[in-house]
Design a protein around this motif. Structure first.
Motif, PDB file in Angstrom:
ATOM      1  N   HIS A   1       9.442  -6.385  -7.326  1.00  0.00           N
ATOM      2  CA  HIS A   1       8.678  -7.633  -7.280  1.00  0.00           C
ATOM      3  C   HIS A   1       8.646  -8.175  -5.841  1.00  0.00           C
ATOM      4  O   HIS A   1       7.592  -8.555  -5.328  1.00  0.00           O
ATOM      5  CB  HIS A   1       9.308  -8.651  -8.243  1.00  0.00           C
ATOM      6  N   LEU A   2       9.833  -8.195  -5.196  1.00  0.00           N
ATOM      7  CA  LEU A   2       9.900  -8.716  -3.824  1.00  0.00           C
ATOM      8  C   LEU A   2       9.119  -7.823  -2.871  1.00  0.00           C
ATOM      9  O   LEU A   2       8.440  -8.304  -1.958  1.00  0.00           O
ATOM     10  CB  LEU A   2      11.363  -8.801  -3.363  1.00  0.00           C
ATOM     11  N   GLN A   3       9.188  -6.530  -3.127  1.00  0.00           N
ATOM     12  CA  GLN A   3       8.481  -5.568  -2.276  1.00  0.00           C
ATOM     13  C   GLN A   3       6.994  -5.887  -2.211  1.00  0.00           C
ATOM     14  O   GLN A   3       6.396  -5.938  -1.144  1.00  0.00           O
ATOM     15  CB  GLN A   3       8.686  -4.162  -2.888  1.00  0.00           C
ATOM     16  N   LYS A   4       6.404  -6.141  -3.385  1.00  0.00           N
ATOM     17  CA  LYS A   4       4.948  -6.329  -3.378  1.00  0.00           C
ATOM     18  C   LYS A   4       4.536  -7.780  -3.159  1.00  0.00           C
ATOM     19  O   LYS A   4       3.354  -8.046  -2.926  1.00  0.00           O
ATOM     20  CB  LYS A   4       4.318  -5.746  -4.642  1.00  0.00           C
TER      21      LYS A   4
ATOM     22  N   THR B   1      -3.137  -3.499   6.210  1.00  0.00           N
ATOM     23  CA  THR B   1      -3.670  -3.924   4.908  1.00  0.00           C
ATOM     24  C   THR B   1      -2.939  -3.168   3.808  1.00  0.00           C
ATOM     25  O   THR B   1      -2.499  -2.032   4.007  1.00  0.00           O
ATOM     26  CB  THR B   1      -5.181  -3.612   4.762  1.00  0.00           C
ATOM     27  N   VAL B   2      -2.830  -3.801   2.664  1.00  0.00           N
ATOM     28  CA  VAL B   2      -2.135  -3.192   1.523  1.00  0.00           C
ATOM     29  C   VAL B   2      -3.080  -3.195   0.328  1.00  0.00           C
ATOM     30  O   VAL B   2      -3.670  -4.221   0.012  1.00  0.00           O
ATOM     31  CB  VAL B   2      -0.864  -4.005   1.174  1.00  0.00           C
TER      32      VAL B   2
ATOM     33  N   TYR C   1       0.963   1.565  -4.026  1.00  0.00           N
ATOM     34  CA  TYR C   1       0.356   0.764  -2.961  1.00  0.00           C
ATOM     35  C   TYR C   1       0.075   1.664  -1.769  1.00  0.00           C
ATOM     36  O   TYR C   1       0.937   2.481  -1.412  1.00  0.00           O
ATOM     37  CB  TYR C   1       1.300  -0.380  -2.539  1.00  0.00           C
ATOM     38  N   ALA C   2      -1.130   1.535  -1.222  1.00  0.00           N
ATOM     39  CA  ALA C   2      -1.462   2.271   0.009  1.00  0.00           C
ATOM     40  C   ALA C   2      -1.379   1.263   1.145  1.00  0.00           C
ATOM     41  O   ALA C   2      -2.017   0.212   1.106  1.00  0.00           O
ATOM     42  CB  ALA C   2      -2.855   2.847  -0.090  1.00  0.00           C
TER      43      ALA C   2
ATOM     44  N   ASP D   1       5.122  -5.873   1.364  1.00  0.00           N
ATOM     45  CA  ASP D   1       3.798  -5.240   1.470  1.00  0.00           C
ATOM     46  C   ASP D   1       2.858  -5.947   0.494  1.00  0.00           C
ATOM     47  O   ASP D   1       2.654  -5.503  -0.634  1.00  0.00           O
ATOM     48  CB  ASP D   1       3.899  -3.742   1.131  1.00  0.00           C
ATOM     49  N   VAL D   2       2.288  -7.063   0.939  1.00  0.00           N
ATOM     50  CA  VAL D   2       1.513  -7.923   0.040  1.00  0.00           C
ATOM     51  C   VAL D   2       0.036  -7.484   0.034  1.00  0.00           C
ATOM     52  O   VAL D   2      -0.598  -7.430   1.089  1.00  0.00           O
ATOM     53  CB  VAL D   2       1.597  -9.394   0.506  1.00  0.00           C
TER      54      VAL D   2
END
Ligand SMILES: Cc1cc2nc3c(=O)[nH]c(=O)nc-3n(C[C@H](O)[C@H](O)[C@H](O)COP(=O)(O)OP(=O)(O)OC[C@H]3O[C@@H](n4cnc5c(N)ncnc54)[C@H](O)[C@@H]3O)c2cc1C
Length: 468
Positions: free
Chosen positions: A295-298, A209-210, A251-252, A302-303
């Motif tokens: 932007h791509l990362q989140k 989970t993110v 982000y965790a 890691d959505v």
């Protein structure tokens, strides 16, 4: 007579091992290229013994090298013999029942994952990625993403080592506590690690989970997560895009146990290396490239608010090859600071200011939890810490290096201000004074070095700079 003797010595030198003569050797930062006498591609214990004999007869230093991801001259010294351990990589024993594996020190985590995965087993502690050698990992006493453990020393049952005089020994924390805790995290300064027996755990299915959070909520949330007691892996990420969200939007990422049933899901292999390399490169020197990558990362990697399932082994082999980079003008370097959990927010506020005012080209910041462990002589985990990993691009001309050295010393001073430490495996930028005050165990380290390696055969630029 004299010429004949030299010729004979040269022949012996050529024949006792496999290797290149008078070569240069460097680590992956490409900042420590050094001319060495010879590189010995070790294939057997005999090669190591012969190399040590030769070095001792000819008063040569010996530097030891794994997969070369340390970045501070740990694997080189001018005119040394280099023991390249990366081909010394057999798995010599594996007991699925006892959950242990014994490997030669050039084995990588990837090799171990391939061996143990079909048996539903997994490594307990390793770096975030699987490309490193076991010898190099032991010598840095690495830490990773499983918050239930401290550094690697917690999972090493025993080591088989060779001392400078050629004597081999099997050591454990019970049989030789001092030597064990000095070789682990000792950066190849006391002995060659030949083999290691590691303790394994089950490979189970994890739920990822993110959660998006402000940096100030990172530790309170992590603390709660740790108290829930079912967390198997954790890391955090903070925005590297300069501006309002810089080192604030975080982000965790948590991987929770779903059950205790071992799985044998096929291992993933890194894909899209060229595409990811290209995207990463876009972000290296441009702020719009950085925005795009964040932007791509989140949105893809890691959505937030999405649950996915993955085996522990697959979560412990994320993509890394796309980061390989070589340029004559600049280099990507890593740094890591360990800050007691209670000072995390203060440190983040200070480091944000320092990185901004010094125009540091930050490419990423990731966070981990490091459980206190004070077993090693050169110890960095002297408290429950948040490990803050910086991936930075620096210019490699003289001015760029001096600048990087200056701001690194500022960052180390900030870590010290909050009773934190820094990781020794990276550039030799911190001052000797900073090293000696953050690593007070260095004096005892030196005493043991004198005891076990009185002629200072094992040597590196790192040892020379900070300890000698
Ligand atoms: C991209 C990247 C990501 C990283 N991620 C993490 C991470 O998540 N966690 C973490 O803790 N660290 C991390 N590191 C640091 C890394 O774990 C250490 O630098 C580690 O030492 C690298 O292993 P290596 O095989 O490349 O060792 P090398 O760099 O080859 O050697 C490191 C040290 O080990 C000694 N050595 C090697 N083999 C032996 C042997 N057989 N006997 C005795 N001494 C030996 C060498 O002399 C040297 O002092 C990362 C580094 C990079 C570049």
């Amino acid at each position: 007579m004299c010429i004949k003797l030299s010729a004979l010595l040269l022949v012996i030198f050529y024949t006792f091992c496999h290797g290149n003569q008078a070569a240069t050797w460097d680590d992956i930062s490409h900042l420590n290229r050094t001319t060495v006498t010879k590189i010995i591609h070790v294939k057997s214990e005999h090669d190591v013994a012969e190399a040590l004999k030769f070095a001792s007869t000819h008063k040569l230093k010996v530097a030891i090298s794994g997969t070369r991801h340390s970045q501070g001259g740990h694997i080189t010294y001018p005119n040394a013999l280099v023991l390249d351990m990366s081909h010394f990589n057999q798995i010599t024993d594996f007991s699925p029942k006892e959950r242990t594996i014994t490997v030669q020190s050039g084995t990588t985590w990837d090799d171990i994952q391939q061996k143990v995965n079909p048996h539903g087993l997994s490594v307990k502690v390793m770096q975030s990625s699987n490309i490193f050698s076991i010898g190099g990992s032991i010598s840095a006493n690495v830490h990773g993403r499983d918050p239930n453990y401290g550094p690697l020393i917690e999972t090493i049952n025993k080591l088989r080592i060779m001392l400078a005089n050629g004597e081999t020994m099997v050591i454990s924390k019970h049989s030789s506590p001092e030597l064990f805790s000095t070789i682990i995290g000792g950066y190849g300064s006391l002995a060659v690690v030949l083999e290691a027996e590691l303790s394994l755990t089950h490979n189970t299915l994890l739920e990822k989970t993110v959660t998006q959070i402000d940096y100030s909520a990172y530790w309170p949330l992590l603390q709660k997560t740790l108290n829930d007691n079912n967390i198997a892996l954790h890391y955090g990420r903070c925005s590297f895009v300069k501006g309002k969200t810089f080192l604030k939007e975080c982000y965790a990422i948590n991987y929770a146990l779903t059950n205790n049933v071992p799985v044998t899901n096929e291992l993933n292999h890194e894909k899209h290396i060229t595409r990811n390399k290209y995207l990463f490169d876009l972000s290296r020197h441009s702020s719009s490239g950085k925005k795009l990558r964040w932007h791509l990362q989140k949105n893809i990697v890691d959505v937030p608010n999405q649950k996915t399932h993955i085996s522990r082994n697959n979560a412990m082999r994320p993509p890394i090859k796309f980061l390989a980079y070589h340029s004559s003008n600049d280099s990507d370097i890593l740094q890591e600071y360990f800050i007691p959990t209670t000072h995390f927010i203060d440190f983040m506020d200070d480091i944000r200011q320092e990185l901004t005012s010094q125009h540091v080209n930050l490419l990423s910041m990731t966070l981990r939890y490091l459980k206190k462990n004070q077993e090693t002589t050169l110890n960095y985990a002297n408290n429950n810490m948040i490990a803050i990993v910086l991936f930075i691009n620096i210019e490699t001309n003289e001015e760029g290096l001096l600048k990087a050295q200056a701001w690194t010393q500022q960052l180390v001073a900030l870590a010290q201000k909050y009773h934190g430490t820094y990781y020794l495996t990276y550039q030799r930028f911190p001052t000797k004074k900073q090293f000696t005050s953050i690593y007070p165990g260095w004096k005892h380290f030196k005493v043991l070095k004198e005891q076990y390696d009185p002629n200072k055969i094992f040597y590196s630029q790192f040892y020379d700079h900070y300890i000698e």
